[in-house]
Design a protein around this motif. Structure first.
Motif, PDB file in Angstrom:
ATOM      1  N   PRO A   1     -36.789   3.193  19.575  1.00 21.50           N
ATOM      2  CA  PRO A   1     -35.838   4.001  18.791  1.00 21.50           C
ATOM      3  C   PRO A   1     -34.703   3.184  18.190  1.00 21.50           C
ATOM      4  O   PRO A   1     -34.101   3.595  17.197  1.00 21.50           O
ATOM      5  CB  PRO A   1     -35.298   5.001  19.825  1.00 21.50           C
ATOM      6  CG  PRO A   1     -36.345   5.067  20.885  1.00 21.50           C
ATOM      7  CD  PRO A   1     -36.951   3.689  20.948  1.00 21.50           C
ATOM      8  N   LYS A   2     -34.414   2.023  18.764  1.00 20.05           N
ATOM      9  CA  LYS A   2     -33.356   1.180  18.231  1.00 20.05           C
ATOM     10  C   LYS A   2     -33.859   0.225  17.160  1.00 20.05           C
ATOM     11  O   LYS A   2     -33.072  -0.550  16.606  1.00 20.05           O
ATOM     12  CB  LYS A   2     -32.715   0.374  19.367  1.00 20.05           C
ATOM     13  CG  LYS A   2     -32.011   1.242  20.398  1.00 20.05           C
ATOM     14  CD  LYS A   2     -31.358   0.383  21.466  1.00 20.05           C
ATOM     15  CE  LYS A   2     -30.627   1.263  22.494  1.00 20.05           C
ATOM     16  NZ  LYS A   2     -29.973   0.443  23.550  1.00 20.05           N
ATOM     17  N   GLU A   3     -35.155   0.279  16.869  1.00 16.99           N
ATOM     18  CA  GLU A   3     -35.731  -0.604  15.864  1.00 16.99           C
ATOM     19  C   GLU A   3     -36.341   0.213  14.718  1.00 16.99           C
ATOM     20  O   GLU A   3     -35.662   0.575  13.780  1.00 16.99           O
ATOM     21  CB  GLU A   3     -36.776  -1.532  16.506  1.00 16.99           C
ATOM     22  CG  GLU A   3     -36.201  -2.497  17.542  1.00 16.99           C
ATOM     23  CD  GLU A   3     -35.389  -3.619  16.924  1.00 16.99           C
ATOM     24  OE1 GLU A   3     -35.392  -3.754  15.691  1.00 16.99           O
ATOM     25  OE2 GLU A   3     -34.755  -4.377  17.690  1.00 16.99           O
ATOM     26  N   PHE A   4     -37.640   0.545  14.824  1.00 18.86           N
ATOM     27  CA  PHE A   4     -38.344   1.130  13.676  1.00 18.86           C
ATOM     28  C   PHE A   4     -38.976   2.496  13.941  1.00 18.86           C
ATOM     29  O   PHE A   4     -39.719   2.992  13.092  1.00 18.86           O
ATOM     30  CB  PHE A   4     -39.446   0.161  13.203  1.00 18.86           C
ATOM     31  CG  PHE A   4     -38.921  -1.155  12.729  1.00 18.86           C
ATOM     32  CD1 PHE A   4     -38.293  -1.271  11.500  1.00 18.86           C
ATOM     33  CD2 PHE A   4     -39.044  -2.290  13.519  1.00 18.86           C
ATOM     34  CE1 PHE A   4     -37.800  -2.485  11.063  1.00 18.86           C
ATOM     35  CE2 PHE A   4     -38.550  -3.508  13.087  1.00 18.86           C
ATOM     36  CZ  PHE A   4     -37.928  -3.608  11.856  1.00 18.86           C
ATOM     37  N   GLU A  30     -25.809  -2.830  12.342  1.00 10.38           N
ATOM     38  CA  GLU A  30     -24.957  -3.718  11.546  1.00 10.38           C
ATOM     39  C   GLU A  30     -23.551  -3.809  12.148  1.00 10.38           C
ATOM     40  O   GLU A  30     -22.958  -4.891  12.179  1.00 10.38           O
ATOM     41  CB  GLU A  30     -24.889  -3.207  10.112  1.00 10.38           C
ATOM     42  CG  GLU A  30     -26.183  -3.380   9.332  1.00 10.38           C
ATOM     43  CD  GLU A  30     -26.137  -2.699   7.983  1.00 10.38           C
ATOM     44  OE1 GLU A  30     -25.085  -2.076   7.666  1.00 10.38           O
ATOM     45  OE2 GLU A  30     -27.127  -2.772   7.247  1.00 10.38           O
ATOM     46  N   ILE A  31     -23.025  -2.678  12.609  1.00  6.45           N
ATOM     47  CA  ILE A  31     -21.687  -2.683  13.229  1.00  6.45           C
ATOM     48  C   ILE A  31     -21.697  -3.514  14.492  1.00  6.45           C
ATOM     49  O   ILE A  31     -20.776  -4.310  14.750  1.00  6.45           O
ATOM     50  CB  ILE A  31     -21.239  -1.239  13.512  1.00  6.45           C
ATOM     51  CG1 ILE A  31     -21.019  -0.478  12.199  1.00  6.45           C
ATOM     52  CG2 ILE A  31     -19.965  -1.224  14.344  1.00  6.45           C
ATOM     53  CD1 ILE A  31     -20.731   0.986  12.390  1.00  6.45           C
ATOM     54  N   ARG A  32     -22.751  -3.353  15.318  1.00  6.58           N
ATOM     55  CA  ARG A  32     -22.858  -4.150  16.536  1.00  6.58           C
ATOM     56  C   ARG A  32     -22.938  -5.637  16.231  1.00  6.58           C
ATOM     57  O   ARG A  32     -22.316  -6.469  16.895  1.00  6.58           O
ATOM     58  CB  ARG A  32     -24.058  -3.711  17.360  1.00  6.58           C
ATOM     59  CG  ARG A  32     -23.863  -2.392  18.099  1.00  6.58           C
ATOM     60  CD  ARG A  32     -24.924  -2.204  19.164  1.00  6.58           C
ATOM     61  NE  ARG A  32     -26.235  -2.044  18.590  1.00  6.58           N
ATOM     62  CZ  ARG A  32     -26.787  -0.863  18.300  1.00  6.58           C
ATOM     63  NH1 ARG A  32     -26.108   0.259  18.546  1.00  6.58           N
ATOM     64  NH2 ARG A  32     -27.985  -0.780  17.783  1.00  6.58           N
ATOM     65  N   ASP A  33     -23.707  -5.994  15.191  1.00  2.64           N
ATOM     66  CA  ASP A  33     -23.833  -7.396  14.816  1.00  2.64           C
ATOM     67  C   ASP A  33     -22.505  -7.970  14.365  1.00  2.64           C
ATOM     68  O   ASP A  33     -22.165  -9.123  14.673  1.00  2.64           O
ATOM     69  CB  ASP A  33     -24.870  -7.547  13.710  1.00  2.64           C
ATOM     70  CG  ASP A  33     -26.289  -7.279  14.210  1.00  2.64           C
ATOM     71  OD1 ASP A  33     -26.487  -7.297  15.436  1.00  2.64           O
ATOM     72  OD2 ASP A  33     -27.181  -7.061  13.362  1.00  2.64           O
ATOM     73  N   LEU A  34     -21.729  -7.179  13.626  1.00  2.00           N
ATOM     74  CA  LEU A  34     -20.416  -7.640  13.169  1.00  2.00           C
ATOM     75  C   LEU A  34     -19.462  -7.854  14.338  1.00  2.00           C
ATOM     76  O   LEU A  34     -18.686  -8.804  14.367  1.00  2.00           O
ATOM     77  CB  LEU A  34     -19.830  -6.642  12.173  1.00  2.00           C
ATOM     78  CG  LEU A  34     -20.452  -6.604  10.776  1.00  2.00           C
ATOM     79  CD1 LEU A  34     -19.867  -5.467   9.963  1.00  2.00           C
ATOM     80  CD2 LEU A  34     -20.226  -7.936  10.055  1.00  2.00           C
ATOM     81  N   GLN A  35     -19.523  -6.942  15.311  1.00  2.00           N
ATOM     82  CA  GLN A  35     -18.665  -7.075  16.484  1.00  2.00           C
ATOM     83  C   GLN A  35     -19.011  -8.314  17.293  1.00  2.00           C
ATOM     84  O   GLN A  35     -18.118  -8.996  17.828  1.00  2.00           O
ATOM     85  CB  GLN A  35     -18.784  -5.822  17.351  1.00  2.00           C
ATOM     86  CG  GLN A  35     -18.167  -4.573  16.714  1.00  2.00           C
ATOM     87  CD  GLN A  35     -18.437  -3.317  17.507  1.00  2.00           C
ATOM     88  OE1 GLN A  35     -19.338  -3.279  18.358  1.00  2.00           O
ATOM     89  NE2 GLN A  35     -17.670  -2.272  17.228  1.00  2.00           N
ATOM     90  N   LEU A  36     -20.307  -8.619  17.380  1.00  2.00           N
ATOM     91  CA  LEU A  36     -20.725  -9.824  18.081  1.00  2.00           C
ATOM     92  C   LEU A  36     -20.313 -11.083  17.345  1.00  2.00           C
ATOM     93  O   LEU A  36     -20.003 -12.094  17.950  1.00  2.00           O
ATOM     94  CB  LEU A  36     -22.250  -9.798  18.286  1.00  2.00           C
ATOM     95  CG  LEU A  36     -22.764  -8.759  19.289  1.00  2.00           C
ATOM     96  CD1 LEU A  36     -24.291  -8.748  19.292  1.00  2.00           C
ATOM     97  CD2 LEU A  36     -22.240  -9.068  20.685  1.00  2.00           C
TER      98      LEU A  36
END
Length: 410
Positions: A221-224, A404-410
């Motif tokens: 569910p977190k991918e495709f 995308e938000i998680r990636d930016l936070q990381l």
């Protein structure tokens, strides 16, 4: 790494093959239903079930292809060459069907071979394209399906008019011959450009180097998962519409010429859809972009509810313009952008299997609706499943946004 622009000879011949793979071999069946019924008999519901047989073959093909590619990764071009040639011959063979069983066997074979060809032609062609232009290239290839619909619609007076009882047979022979020409052209250009020797590194956002569990990747569910589910319901909805639209128009007493022009209108609008959808997914690679096209398509399909030919024709053109090719080409482009190269062919094949499963269920449900409530209700029921597909595509876009938000936070 692919180095070619979206507009090149390989893309052109791949698009020509998609005229056959999608427009001729699969979707032309709905156009030929009135002629087939007059000659072979049966109800539209029973004949619609034969489309389910076609997509059972399509599902079997999509499930068999990943292990076949895994076993012989260097023979992808050979498998594609054989598949495209056999597909053309199967279309010619189907023109000589005399019974339901014969036609069903040919429809199964065509479904099986077109599943192989869909994945392999896209995979081979996209390998040669620069990553930034793969959305446009995918759109140009998929619009071949629109061109196939456009051509079958133009020949409607010769295929569904009662005065031409054998018209659908001659049309399928001609389509098979065209398929042979397209297969030879694509093979010639791939050999000339030597795409088989292009090394392909993993690109975009790689999940892991090395082996990838494609089922875990696609059904997460977190991918495709939401993207795949949207593709499933799109297959369910659109095939009902394309199977029963022409029989509905014929039942309303619409002349074969006008019915063919409405069908051609879908194909003509779809020519622009391939370009528009490809540019859109390159610029906004999101599930929201996919959802927008599906919502407009749902509105277009709903035009049949009015029982007015103007709104039915307008809706058909809308479907062709924004949602006929949009889901396949956008799903293709999104997977190509976000999965490792080594897993792309397998991921595309599995995604196509879910698409095929939706297309298997669709004609069965549509046949029940047609037999119980009539052709108009059967055609209109496709709007429900397109709406579900739109909602799931929106959920996939929301999941992308969170990632995308998680990636930016990381």
């Amino acid at each position: 790494m692919g180095t070619k622009s979206a507009c090149n000879w390989m893309t052109l011949w791949a698009s020509m093959l998609f005229v056959v793979i999608l427009g001729f071999s699969r979707l032309s069946y709905g156009m030929f239903l009135p002629g087939i019924q007059r000659e072979l008999g049966g109800s539209y519901g029973q004949l619609g079930i034969l489309n389910t047989v076609n997509f059972i073959g399509y599902l079997v093909g999509t499930l068999c292809l990943p292990p076949l590619i895994a076993r012989s990764p260097d023979r992808k071009h050979v498998i594609n060459r054989l598949t495209c040639l056999l597909l053309a011959f199967a279309m010619i063979g189907s023109a000589f069907s005399e019974t339901f069983i014969q036609l069903g066997l040919w429809r199964f074979s065509i479904g099986l071979l077109s599943a192989f060809a869909t994945v392999l032609v896209l995979s081979i062609a996209m390998d040669a394209i620069r990553p930034a232009e793969r959305g446009v290239a995918s759109g140009l290839i998929w619009l071949g399906g629109s061109a196939g619909i456009l051509l079958t619609g133009l020949f409607a007076p010769f295929t569904i008019d009662p005065s031409h009882l054998q018209g659908w047979r001659y049309a399928w022979v001609a389509m098979g011959v065209f398929g042979l020409i397209a297969a030879f052209g694509f093979e010639l250009v791939t050999q000339k450009q030597g795409t088989a020797n292009i090394p392909q590194p993993t690109e975009s956002k790689p999940h892991d180097q090395g082996s990838v569990n494609v089922y875990r990747l696609l059904l997460n569910p977190k991918e495709f998962l939401f993207l795949i589910a949207s593709y499933f319901f799109f297959g369910w909805g659109y095939i009902i519409y394309f199977t029963y639209l022409i029989p509905y128009l014929v039942s309303k007493g619409i002349p074969s010429l006008y019915a063919g022009l409405i069908w051609s209108g879908i194909g003509f609008a779809g020519l622009f859809n391939g370009w528009i959808g490809g540019k859109a997914i390159d610029r906004w690679p999101s599930g929201y972009t996919l959802a927008a096209g599906l919502i407009l398509g749902t509105i277009g399909v709903s035009g049949v509810i009015t029982d007015q030919m103007f709104f039915t024709a307008w809706g058909a053109v809308t479907v062709g313009l924004v949602s006929f090719l949009t889901p396949p080409l956008m799903t293709t482009a999104l997977l190509r952008r976000h999965v490792p190269h080594s897993a792309y062919a397998a991921c595309l094949s599995i995604a196509t299997a879910f698409f095929a499963l939706g297309q298997i269920i669709g004609p069965i449900v549509g046949a029940v609706m047609v037999d119980w409530y009539g052709l108009q209700f059967g055609v209109a029921s496709s709007a429900l499943f397109l709406a579900i597909a739109a909602a799931l595509a929106g959920l996939y876009g929301q999941q992308q946004r969170k990632q995308e938000i998680r990636d930016l936070q990381l």
